[in-house]
Motif scaffolding. Structure first.
Motif, PDB file in Angstrom:
ATOM      1  N   PRO A  93      -3.422  -2.471  -7.872  1.00 52.22           N
ATOM      2  CA  PRO A  93      -4.654  -3.170  -7.487  1.00 52.22           C
ATOM      3  C   PRO A  93      -5.512  -2.477  -6.425  1.00 52.22           C
ATOM      4  O   PRO A  93      -6.641  -2.876  -6.229  1.00 52.22           O
ATOM      5  CB  PRO A  93      -4.132  -4.504  -6.952  1.00 52.22           C
ATOM      6  N   GLY A  94      -5.004  -1.452  -5.761  1.00 52.71           N
ATOM      7  CA  GLY A  94      -5.815  -0.949  -4.644  1.00 52.71           C
ATOM      8  C   GLY A  94      -5.828   0.543  -4.491  1.00 52.71           C
ATOM      9  O   GLY A  94      -5.637   1.062  -3.393  1.00 52.71           O
ATOM     10  N   GLY A  95      -6.031   1.239  -5.562  1.00 53.43           N
ATOM     11  CA  GLY A  95      -5.924   2.694  -5.472  1.00 53.43           C
ATOM     12  C   GLY A  95      -4.470   3.074  -5.635  1.00 53.43           C
ATOM     13  O   GLY A  95      -3.571   2.258  -5.447  1.00 53.43           O
ATOM     14  N   SER A  96      -4.224   4.336  -5.931  1.00 55.72           N
ATOM     15  CA  SER A  96      -2.885   4.732  -6.355  1.00 55.72           C
ATOM     16  C   SER A  96      -1.821   4.537  -5.280  1.00 55.72           C
ATOM     17  O   SER A  96      -0.639   4.611  -5.557  1.00 55.72           O
ATOM     18  CB  SER A  96      -2.897   6.203  -6.760  1.00 55.72           C
ATOM     19  N   SER A  97      -2.241   4.264  -4.051  1.00 51.59           N
ATOM     20  CA  SER A  97      -1.277   4.235  -2.954  1.00 51.59           C
ATOM     21  C   SER A  97      -0.629   2.877  -2.717  1.00 51.59           C
ATOM     22  O   SER A  97       0.057   2.708  -1.719  1.00 51.59           O
ATOM     23  CB  SER A  97      -1.960   4.665  -1.658  1.00 51.59           C
ATOM     24  N   VAL A  98      -0.871   1.922  -3.576  1.00 50.25           N
ATOM     25  CA  VAL A  98      -0.315   0.590  -3.303  1.00 50.25           C
ATOM     26  C   VAL A  98       0.673   0.217  -4.402  1.00 50.25           C
ATOM     27  O   VAL A  98       0.653   0.766  -5.499  1.00 50.25           O
ATOM     28  CB  VAL A  98      -1.436  -0.475  -3.210  1.00 50.25           C
ATOM     29  N   PRO A  99       1.546  -0.746  -4.089  1.00 53.47           N
ATOM     30  CA  PRO A  99       2.569  -1.126  -5.066  1.00 53.47           C
ATOM     31  C   PRO A  99       1.980  -1.702  -6.348  1.00 53.47           C
ATOM     32  O   PRO A  99       0.898  -2.290  -6.365  1.00 53.47           O
ATOM     33  CB  PRO A  99       3.383  -2.178  -4.320  1.00 53.47           C
ATOM     34  N   ALA A 122       1.001 -11.261  -2.499  1.00 58.21           N
ATOM     35  CA  ALA A 122       1.579 -11.082  -3.837  1.00 58.21           C
ATOM     36  C   ALA A 122       2.468  -9.846  -3.904  1.00 58.21           C
ATOM     37  O   ALA A 122       3.071  -9.571  -4.942  1.00 58.21           O
ATOM     38  CB  ALA A 122       0.456 -10.964  -4.865  1.00 58.21           C
ATOM     39  N   GLY A 123       2.520  -9.093  -2.824  1.00 56.92           N
ATOM     40  CA  GLY A 123       3.450  -7.968  -2.809  1.00 56.92           C
ATOM     41  C   GLY A 123       2.799  -6.619  -2.976  1.00 56.92           C
ATOM     42  O   GLY A 123       3.466  -5.623  -3.177  1.00 56.92           O
ATOM     43  N   SER A 124       1.487  -6.599  -2.909  1.00 57.06           N
ATOM     44  CA  SER A 124       0.817  -5.311  -2.998  1.00 57.06           C
ATOM     45  C   SER A 124      -0.262  -5.272  -1.913  1.00 57.06           C
ATOM     46  O   SER A 124      -0.181  -6.020  -0.940  1.00 57.06           O
ATOM     47  CB  SER A 124       0.228  -5.122  -4.388  1.00 57.06           C
TER      48      SER A 124
END
Lengths: 200, 608, 433
Positions: C283-289, C308-310
């Protein structure tokens, strides 16, 4: 040049190490580019000339096609830093070339959003069409193929940046057409930016 | 007046400690005997925060923090031993070693390598890396390359702490080293592979925490455990007087004794910080070179110099000198190099006073060489132009005009030169204990000698210089590493060299030669050691600026290198001298009282 | 919510000064110049504007931290180095609504007492830069920039500084290093840029979208702005949706909108392509879960996505459908991180390369089961130990794919190949056409 005129040293062991930047012909900026650089320098505090190293390198690359050792020296002189400082910067950033490149540098984005939409196939197709591997220039010197990381146009994936312009929504099938029209029409053959794609 | 120092109190591994405000956690820990590893940090070149091995746990901070970049605050609770810190540290060490070649057996640094030592102490016991190591050797390309006239660079061993890059920018003042490429492919390099051309290049070996930068001078010549003894001394090759350590390498079993193998700098906040220049570091071969004077020489009737014993030489010398003195009392002159120590200058002064009365010292001319050094304008370590250690000492004894601490220009030998040219000098006694050429220009003397204007030339010195070759009498003396002697540097600090080696052959310590000479001339000075000379200096002119405390100077005795090789790396010496003074070092324990006091009277200053 | 930032981006002259001024442009600047700088900072604080670059730090607070007592000049550095994979919102704003950014820069300068704003634009955005440069020149001509702006006595210069291809330059301190003409490598924090920033002077580093929101706040008030979104997540937000969806693109919405609406809604990306189903969403660019399709019914706000975990990060939503092999995805992203690691600190320099080598081996079908533990262990060794957030970002793809899709890794290792029938390479074998 040695600071130790009195001291004897052993013979030189090895002279070659990494692949060095091509020294190139003697380099000075053309008057227009020099004026442009002087104008850019006014944007930064007078004691922070080093800030203009990226603009200066772009100008040098424009002038000579790639950045030579002599160009680095020249820039270092103007900005009052050492050539090592300049080479440090040149080698860090991916958009500077230290070897000759083709007329068109095809930067194919290979990061996730483009890859999800088949960027790998685009690269394979380009390789097959140009008979080169990523990082190489074709025999005619027209195209250099480079795999790059995210170009920031993920909604129009896959994207190829040709020199400084974008060509979006590429597919393996359309690659041949892109190459042909680049050969004949130059950069005007590119789809261009955002709006151009939306209009389509 | 007591200086009020702001302090902060923090808890370190459960212990309450108080440190000066502004210190980092790493400095506080080292000062209090808590061993932490670090690579990118070096007290002389600042904080980078990039190697990440000094991480510690600090309460109320979400992540582990690098102790080198975290400043102590009141009430901070630091833990360097918790399991997560241990694990994190070991993790970073595993990363450091996945590409570092384990060629320690052939690496110059092996045995005094912080990477080795800290890895043993803090690292994991094995590596899980299964891929080939990154190497920079390739087609037509070597990883191990020239790095300028003095150095070699092995890029495979580099751990990218960038100490060398920062040293060149901050201390040397000319950023010749840069990082090439980025990420995992980063390497250290100079522009166009030109190498490092700097008067400070040797320090790069000291700052390098691995064997990536080595000196050509020391490369493959010795291992740390082959250097059994070290002596703390000072360098006398210019007026700065850098504090150094002389390293002796044991000769093979079939040969006796030991020989000089290298010099490394010692921290002194007031004089040389952590550094020394390449002249002092690399120009030492002359001490044990082929040109060294090992026996007294006397010119015979045929005009050739013949070896003589001191017993044979002294009467002849006395007769010739007395003859010259009697024929023309003003005709005996002394030309003394500013490489003469305070003791020797004092003896010359005493001798002339005893022989000629109060005006005697006016027959002494002190000479030295001035060579401006090519250095970047922004350097923070200026190598003085004066190539002699004791111009200020000569000033203190009234042999050179000017006050101790004044700027030092070229020496003035004009009057002596004129007298020699006029033929009024019947005997000249030259004292030249420094390396060849540091006496200054001597061509005029050689010319005068060839022209027959100088009937008697006596040279007391260490090397077979052209002047010594022209002399009637040659008296072999001691070089600066062969005697306990004191010098007053350009800032006016009184410092001492210490005896690291015995004088070669029949050579003697210079104070001894001068006392013997005086007694031959009928002057009983009554000194039995260099220490008694110093005692007399203190008694006669103890209050003179630049000589204060001369009687109490401490001289380092040669000690086992093992004593502080434990400090891992010569460049870490500051830590043991100025932080761990009463604490055991990392590897094994050293009884602190067995450590000799540092030479000189320079008050210990804490590392900032 | 009607678009506020991107309402005019599709109009042919939407980017010109005339159009902008006609549509109430520079009213915010005019109003701001009538206020005290501190009032503006208070206003931005009250609006709850949070940094749009990725970290979501409150902008007003950031400005408040700028050292006002320092004798040195102060600077605004606008972070236009939009390089997080999956993020492509800022260049739309700069190209299609440049005066909004220029106005935002001017107000920000006025608020913190700076006289110069540098827009650090990534090198690949040359066409954007050309538009922006021309419009800055227009703004100078019209007196919105330069000396004595609108007769207020306030001077402000806006300069563009072109980067040259380095993801790390998007990190705020690395951006400052790059602006100073060095390699883009992060600095130690503290000191933060607000105290010791560009040229060792107090500096506020703000994202393009953040600065574009500032004129809206000044023009319409903090309450209006805060009311646009959920609590503490006020204002309009640009979402970049890319990957395997029907209509990838930039969409503006308030942060009330849910991730599912954004991805599947008819107004937005339109859901997975014909015949495909969603598999994973970043959900937030490649750097997030990674989030799974069942986790999408949360508002796309900073706080809700975190719950929600990201992380919302830069709101670059990358959608993967069921044809995507997650091992391949991790390998692809680690290739990116390995290539973009600046090489300054040890764990990131050595660790990203090692992770990539292992992933590459697994992806090729040459992995072993113990590699999975090794991946987890190396990731943990990098996480939290690096100089900047890059290390944490780089391990996220590995950690989350291992967490949710461990079975795919195991299948790769067991079978020695990718077992997804729908993998795009299975559909389109090399040389198939």
């Amino acid at each position: 040049m040695s600071f130790h005129p009195k001291m004897a040293y052993d013979a030189t062991f090895h002279k070659s190490s990494r692949t060095l930047a091509d020294p190139g012909p003697p380099f000075t900026f053309t008057p227009e580019r020099r004026a442009r650089l002087d104008e850019v320098l006014t944007r930064y505090p007078p004691d922070r000339k080093r800030s203009a190293v990226l603009p200066a390198l772009y100008l040098a690359q424009q002038q000579h096609g790639y950045i030579t050792g002599n160009a680095m020296r020249h820039i270092a002189e103007i900005l009052e830093i050492t050539p090592a400082d300049v080479e440090d910067v040149v080698s860090y950033y991916t958009m500077f070339y230290t070897k000759p490149v083709g007329r068109f540098v095809l930067n194919v984005c290979r990061t996730l959003s483009c890859a999800l939409n088949g960027a790998e196939r685009v690269t394979e197709e380009l390789c097959a069409k140009l008979h080169i591997k990523p990082g190489e220039t074709d025999t005619s010197g027209t195209f250099t193929l480079v795999e790059v990381e995210c170009l920031g146009a993920c909604d129009r994936a896959p994207v190829v940046m040709v020199n400084d312009a974008w060509h979006e929504c590429v597919s393996p099938e359309s690659v041949g057409h892109m190459l042909d029209s680049l050969r004949t029409r130059g950069e005007s053959a590119l789809t261009g930016c955002h709006l151009a794609v939306e209009k389509r | 007046m007591i200086e009020v120092v702001d302090t902060v109190t923090l808890t370190l591994d459960g212990r309450q400690i108080t440190v000066e405000k502004g210190k980092t956690v790493l400095q506080a820990a080292l000062e209090h005997g808590v061993s932490l590893p670090y690579y990118c940090y070096h007290p002389g070149i600042g904080i980078d925060g990039s190697c990440r091995v000094c991480i510690v746990k600090i309460e109320k901070m979400p992540k582990l923090q690098t102790s080198c970049s975290t400043v102590c605050t009141d009430g901070m609770v630091v833990d360097t031993q918790s399991p997560d810190v241990h694990a994190a540290r070991a993790g970073v060490f595993e990363f450091l070693l996945i590409n570092h070649p384990l060629d320690c057996p052939v690496c110059d640094k092996g045995g005094e390598c912080p990477l080795q030592d800290f890895s043993y102490t803090f690292g994991p016991d094995n590596s899980r890396m299964e891929f080939p190591r990154r190497v920079f050797d390739g087609e037509g390309v070597k990883a191990d390359v020239d790095f300028g006239p003095t150095l070699m660079l092995n890029r495979n061993r580099c751990i990218m702490c960038t100490r060398c890059v920062r040293f060149m920018g901050l201390v040397d003042g000319d950023a010749q080293i840069g990082v090439i490429n980025r990420g995992n492919g980063s390497e250290i390099g100079t522009f166009n592979d030109e190498g490092v051309h700097s008067l400070m290049s040797g320090n790069l070996v000291d700052v390098c925490p691995v064997g990536a930068i080595t000196t050509r001078d020391y490369r493959f010549k010795s291992r740390p455990w082959d250097n059994p003894s070290v002596t703390d001394t000072i360098c006398t090759q210019c007026s700065k007087g850098c504090n150094t350590t002389a390293w002796l390498k044991a000769k093979p079993e079939w040969a006796k004794g030991s020989s000089l193998i290298r010099f490394t700098p010692r921290f002194n906040a007031d004089v040389n910080q952590y550094w020394m220049c390449d002249i002092g570091r690399f120009n030492y071969r002359w001490v044990e070179g082929d040109d060294r004077l090992r026996a007294p020489l006397v010119r015979d009737a045929q005009g050739t110099q013949q070896r003589a014993s001191w017993a044979d030489l002294m009467p002849k010398l006395r007769d010739r000198l007395a003859q010259a003195g009697q024929s023309s009392p003003d005709g005996v002159k002394f030309l003394v190099s500013a490489h003469a120590s305070n003791e020797e200058l004092f003896l010359f002064r005493r001798l002339t006073e005893e022989l000629l009365g109060p005006s005697g010292p006016s027959t002494i001319t002190v000479s030295w060489r001035v060579t401006p050094k090519q250095q970047p304008p922004r350097t923070t370590f200026k190598v003085p132009a004066v190539d002699a250690p004791n111009v200020n000492g000569a000033r203190a004894f009234g042999l050179v005009t000017g006050a101790v601490g004044d700027p030092q220009g070229p020496s003035n030998v004009g009057a002596l030169q004129a007298a020699v040219a006029a033929g009024s000098v019947t005997a000249l006694f030259v004292f030249d204990p420094g390396p060849d050429g540091t006496l200054g220009d001597s061509q005029w003397l050689l010319d005068a000698r060839a022209a027959g204007q100088l009937p008697l030339l006596i040279v007391q010195g260490v090397l077979m210089t052209s002047l010594a070759k022209a002399a009637d009498f040659v008296l072999p003396g001691a070089s600066f590493v062969e005697k306990d002697a004191s010098y007053t540097n350009d800032q006016g600090w009184l410092q001492a060299t210490s005896r690291a080696l015995a004088t070669p052959g029949d050579a003697r310590e210079d104070w001894q030669i001068l006392v013997d000479l005086a007694s031959g001339l009928g002057v009983q000075l009554g000194y039995t050691s260099a220490a008694t000379v110093r005692g007399d200096i203190a008694a006669r002119m103890g209050g003179a600026v630049g000589l204060v405390g001369i009687e109490g100077l401490a001289f380092a005795s040669t000690m086992s290198a093992r004593t502080w090789l434990q400090a891992s790396n010569p460049s870490e010496r500051w830590k043991w001298d100025f932080m761990y003074q009463d604490l055991p070092p990392v590897k094994g324990a050293v009884e602190p009282s067995s450590l000799p006091p540092p030479p000189g009277l320079i008050p210990l200053k804490e590392v900032k | 919510m009607e678009p506020l930032l991107t309402q005019d981006v599709r109009k042919p002259n939407g980017y010109t000064l005339d159009f902008y001024v006609e549509h109430d442009g520079y009213a915010g600047l005019r109003r701001a110049l009538g206020m005290a700088p501190d009032q503006i900072i208070e206003m931005v604080k009250a609006s709850g504007l949070r940094g749009r670059g990725g970290a979501g730090f409150p902008t007003g607070t950031k400005w408040q931290f700028v050292d006002k007592k320092s004798p040195n000049p102060r600077y605004i550095a606008c972070n236009a180095d939009e390089s997080e994979p999956g993020t492509f919102k800022d260049h739309v704003l700069m190209e299609r609504n440049p005066h909004l950014l220029i106005e935002g820069c001017a107000i920000a300068c006025y608020a913190i007492g700076a006289k110069v704003a540098y827009i650090y634009i990534r090198g690949e955005f040359l066409h954007v830069q050309q538009v922006l440069e021309a419009q800055i020149a227009e703004a100078y001509k019209a007196g919105y920039l330069g000396k004595n702006i609108l007769g207020s006595g306030f001077d402000c210069d806006v300069w563009i500084h072109r980067g040259a291809g380095a993801y790390e330059a998007g990190e705020e301190t690395a951006l400052l290093e790059s602006l100073e003409g060095k390699r883009a490598q992060p600095r130690n924090k503290p000191p933060f840029p607000a105290v010791v920033g560009l040229y060792n002077c107090p500096t506020a580093v703000n994202n393009v979208e953040t600065l574009c929101n500032v004129p809206l706040i000044v023009k319409n008030g903090a309450e209006w702005f805060a009311a646009l979104g959920p609590e503490k997540n006020g204002g309009p937000k640009l979402y970049c949706i890319s990957g395997q969806v029907k209509r990838p693109g930039v969409y503006e919405a308030s942060m009330h909108v849910t991730l599912r609406e954004l991805i599947e809604g008819e107004r937005y990306a339109g859901g997975a392509r014909e015949g495909r189903t969603l598999k994973a969403i970043i959900p937030g660019g490649s750097s997030v879960p990674v989030l799974l399709p069942e986790q999408l019914d949360v508002p796309a706000s900073f706080d809700a996505v975190q719950k929600a975990g990201s992380l919302l990060g830069s709101a670059g939503i990358i959608v993967c459908d069921d044809t995507t092999c997650m091992v391949w995805l991790a390998e692809n992203l680690l290739h990116f991180y390995r290539h973009e690691s600046c090489g300054k600190c040890t764990p990131c320099r050595e660790g990203t390369d090692w992770l990539h080598k292992i992933l590459h081996r697994i992806e090729r079908g040459e992995g072993q089961m113990r590699d999975l533990d090794l991946l987890a262990s190396i990731s943990a060794q990098i996480g939290g130990k690096t100089l900047c957030a890059f290390g944490d970002a780089a391990i996220t793809p590995v950690q989350t794919t291992l967490k949710h899709f461990r079975h795919e890794y195991e299948a790769h290792i067991r079978e020695g190949r990718c077992t997804l029938v729908a993998d795009w390479r299975a559909r389109q074998p090399i040389g198939a056409h």
